[in-house]
Write a protein that holds these residues in place. Structure first.
Motif, short mmCIF file in Angstrom:
data_model
loop_
_atom_site.label_atom_id
_atom_site.label_comp_id
_atom_site.label_asym_id
_atom_site.label_seq_id
_atom_site.Cartn_x
_atom_site.Cartn_y
_atom_site.Cartn_z
N ALA A 111 0.86 -1.19 0.00
CA ALA A 111 0.00 0.00 0.00
C ALA A 111 0.89 1.24 0.00
O ALA A 111 2.11 1.14 -0.14
CB ALA A 111 -0.92 -0.03 1.21
N GLY A 112 0.31 2.41 0.14
CA GLY A 112 1.09 3.65 0.26
C GLY A 112 1.84 3.97 -1.01
O GLY A 112 1.25 4.40 -2.01
N VAL A 113 3.13 3.72 -0.99
CA VAL A 113 3.99 4.17 -2.08
C VAL A 113 3.64 3.53 -3.44
O VAL A 113 3.94 4.08 -4.50
CB VAL A 113 5.48 3.93 -1.70
CG1 VAL A 113 5.82 2.46 -1.73
CG2 VAL A 113 6.40 4.74 -2.56
N ALA A 114 2.96 2.39 -3.40
CA ALA A 114 2.57 1.72 -4.65
C ALA A 114 1.26 2.28 -5.23
O ALA A 114 0.88 1.92 -6.34
CB ALA A 114 2.43 0.22 -4.42
N ASP A 151 13.14 3.03 -12.86
CA ASP A 151 11.80 2.69 -12.37
C ASP A 151 11.73 3.13 -10.91
O ASP A 151 11.77 2.31 -9.99
CB ASP A 151 11.57 1.19 -12.53
CG ASP A 151 11.63 0.77 -13.99
OD1 ASP A 151 10.63 0.92 -14.68
OD2 ASP A 151 12.70 0.33 -14.44
N TRP A 152 11.68 4.45 -10.71
CA TRP A 152 11.82 5.02 -9.37
C TRP A 152 10.76 4.50 -8.40
O TRP A 152 11.05 4.10 -7.28
CB TRP A 152 11.78 6.55 -9.43
CG TRP A 152 11.98 7.17 -8.10
CD1 TRP A 152 11.02 7.61 -7.24
CD2 TRP A 152 13.24 7.37 -7.45
NE1 TRP A 152 11.59 8.09 -6.09
CE2 TRP A 152 12.96 7.96 -6.19
CE3 TRP A 152 14.56 7.13 -7.80
CZ2 TRP A 152 13.96 8.29 -5.29
CZ3 TRP A 152 15.56 7.46 -6.90
CH2 TRP A 152 15.25 8.04 -5.65
N GLN A 153 9.50 4.51 -8.86
CA GLN A 153 8.44 4.09 -7.95
C GLN A 153 8.60 2.61 -7.60
O GLN A 153 8.40 2.21 -6.45
CB GLN A 153 7.06 4.36 -8.58
CG GLN A 153 5.93 4.22 -7.57
CD GLN A 153 4.58 4.61 -8.13
OE1 GLN A 153 4.44 4.92 -9.32
NE2 GLN A 153 3.56 4.59 -7.29
N THR A 249 8.23 9.04 -0.54
CA THR A 249 6.86 8.54 -0.34
C THR A 249 6.01 8.59 -1.61
O THR A 249 4.94 7.97 -1.66
CB THR A 249 6.13 9.38 0.73
OG1 THR A 249 6.01 10.73 0.21
CG2 THR A 249 6.90 9.41 2.04
N LEU A 250 6.47 9.36 -2.61
CA LEU A 250 5.70 9.59 -3.85
C LEU A 250 4.41 10.37 -3.60
O LEU A 250 3.54 10.45 -4.46
CB LEU A 250 5.39 8.28 -4.59
CG LEU A 250 6.47 7.68 -5.50
CD1 LEU A 250 6.89 8.66 -6.58
CD2 LEU A 250 7.67 7.21 -4.75
N GLU A 251 4.27 10.94 -2.38
CA GLU A 251 3.13 11.81 -2.12
C GLU A 251 3.40 13.19 -2.72
O GLU A 251 4.54 13.49 -3.10
CB GLU A 251 2.91 11.93 -0.60
CG GLU A 251 2.28 10.68 -0.01
CD GLU A 251 2.32 10.65 1.50
OE1 GLU A 251 2.67 11.67 2.12
OE2 GLU A 251 2.00 9.58 2.06
N ALA A 252 2.34 14.01 -2.81
CA ALA A 252 2.50 15.35 -3.39
C ALA A 252 3.64 16.08 -2.69
O ALA A 252 3.78 16.00 -1.47
CB ALA A 252 1.19 16.11 -3.22
N LEU A 260 13.04 15.72 -3.82
CA LEU A 260 11.86 15.60 -4.68
C LEU A 260 12.25 14.84 -5.93
O LEU A 260 13.42 14.74 -6.29
CB LEU A 260 11.34 16.99 -5.05
CG LEU A 260 10.95 17.90 -3.88
CD1 LEU A 260 10.49 19.26 -4.40
CD2 LEU A 260 9.87 17.25 -3.03
N ARG A 261 11.23 14.33 -6.59
CA ARG A 261 11.45 13.59 -7.84
C ARG A 261 10.42 14.07 -8.85
O ARG A 261 9.22 14.18 -8.52
CB ARG A 261 11.26 12.10 -7.55
CG ARG A 261 12.07 11.18 -8.40
CD ARG A 261 13.49 11.00 -7.91
NE ARG A 261 14.30 10.43 -8.99
CZ ARG A 261 15.61 10.29 -8.95
NH1 ARG A 261 16.32 10.63 -7.90
NH2 ARG A 261 16.26 9.78 -9.99
#
Ligand code: AMP
Length: 279
Positions: A111-114, A151-153, A249-252, A260-261
């Motif tokens: 969950a979360g980051v995916a 494939d960062w995520q 976290t890949l969150e906003a 940042l990415r």
């Protein structure tokens, strides 16, 4: 030529011997159609591990699009030739039945980051990735595993999975290898025709410009809108996302005081391309 094994039992026997001798075992999971990006992971593994396994498995469970799975390039003989030049110890190229025998019923779901970005656009993709990666760790008994930042995520998902499940493997994230014109190497680039291939560098160029502008104080919303417009004006068919996110976290992204990415997924000549850079 590097030895190719297809059965988990054969690989397990080999690796048990290495481990008994005290060797550190490195793993490079791939789907084949190898290029310099993959080879950079294999070289990093060779530099840090006494034994290196490269897996070649086009994992059906991580393809949400059957046509993409069918068209995915398969070049095993050429791959083996390339891996021989790096000096990896073994190629593990199992069949789908070997990985997912009859009765297979387990899915690893992060969950979360995916969840954002690829998680929204490719439903089920990261379940497929997390499941096969967990299996490959179990099948290879690797001490260290090498993944690309391309494939960062995926890299963040694998890191989360390893921590959450206490898997005894150290994850190494390797830099994206690019062509001289900036295009991130990808097995899917082989499907770009000449005209599309000439358009492709515009993505990295636009992303680099946007990243630089944001770091120099430009408003991120404007810089991202400009970036999307520039990519479309260069001849890309469509932009699925070009987004600035918290790198971990890949969150906003909230402010510029954390890594940042900038991540992108775009379509060019019927091919879906992804890329990302640090900001
Ligand atoms: P794939 O075969 O596309 O599943 O990729 C296998 C591994 O190679 C993944 O960890 C990718 O992130 C990595 N990889 C793919 N392309 C590149 C690249 N251009 N540079 C570095 N690593 C890459």
């Amino acid at each position: 030529m590097t030895v190719i094994l297809r059965e988990g039992a054969d690989l397990r026997k080999l690796v048990r011997g290495w481990k008994a001798a005290g060797n550190i075992v490195g793993l490079v999971p791939t789907m084949g159609a190898l290029h310099d990006g993959h080879l950079s992971l294999a070289r990093a593994a060779k530099a840090e591990c006494e034994r290196v396994i490269v897996t070649i498995f086009v994992n059906p469970r991580q393809f949400n699009n059957p046509d993409d799975l069918k068209k995915y390039p398969r070049t095993e003989a050429a791959d083996a030739g390339l891996l021989a030049t790096v000096g990896v110890d073994v190629i593990f190229a199992p069949t789908a039945d070997e990985v997912y025998p009859a009765g297979f019923a387990t899915t690893v779901s992060v969950a979360g980051v995916a969840e954002p970005l690829e998680g929204v656009l490719r439903p089920g993709h990261f379940d497929g990735v997390a499941t096969v990666v967990t299996k490959l760790f179990g099948m290879t008994l690797a001490d260290r595993a090498y993944f690309g930042q391309k494939d960062w995520q995926q890299l963040r998902v694998v890191n989360r999975l390893v921590r959450d499940l206490n898997l005894p493997v150290w994850i190494v994230g390797c830099e994206t290898v690019r062509e001289a014109d900036g295009v991130a190497m990808s097995s899917r680039n082989a499907r770009l025709g000449g005209a599309a291939r000439r358009i492709a560098p515009a993505l990295f160029a636009a992303m680099t410009r946007a990243g630089g502008a944001i770091r120099s104080g430009a408003d991120p919303t404007t810089a991202l809108a400009d970036c999307r417009a520039e990519v479309l004006a260069s001849g890309f068919d469509s932009v699925e996302y070009i987004e600035l996110r918290d790198a971990a976290t890949l969150e906003a992204a909230e402010g510029l005081n954390r890594p940042l990415r900038l991540l992108a997924a775009v379509w060019l000549a019927g091919v879906r391309l992804i890329d990302n850079i640090a900001v």
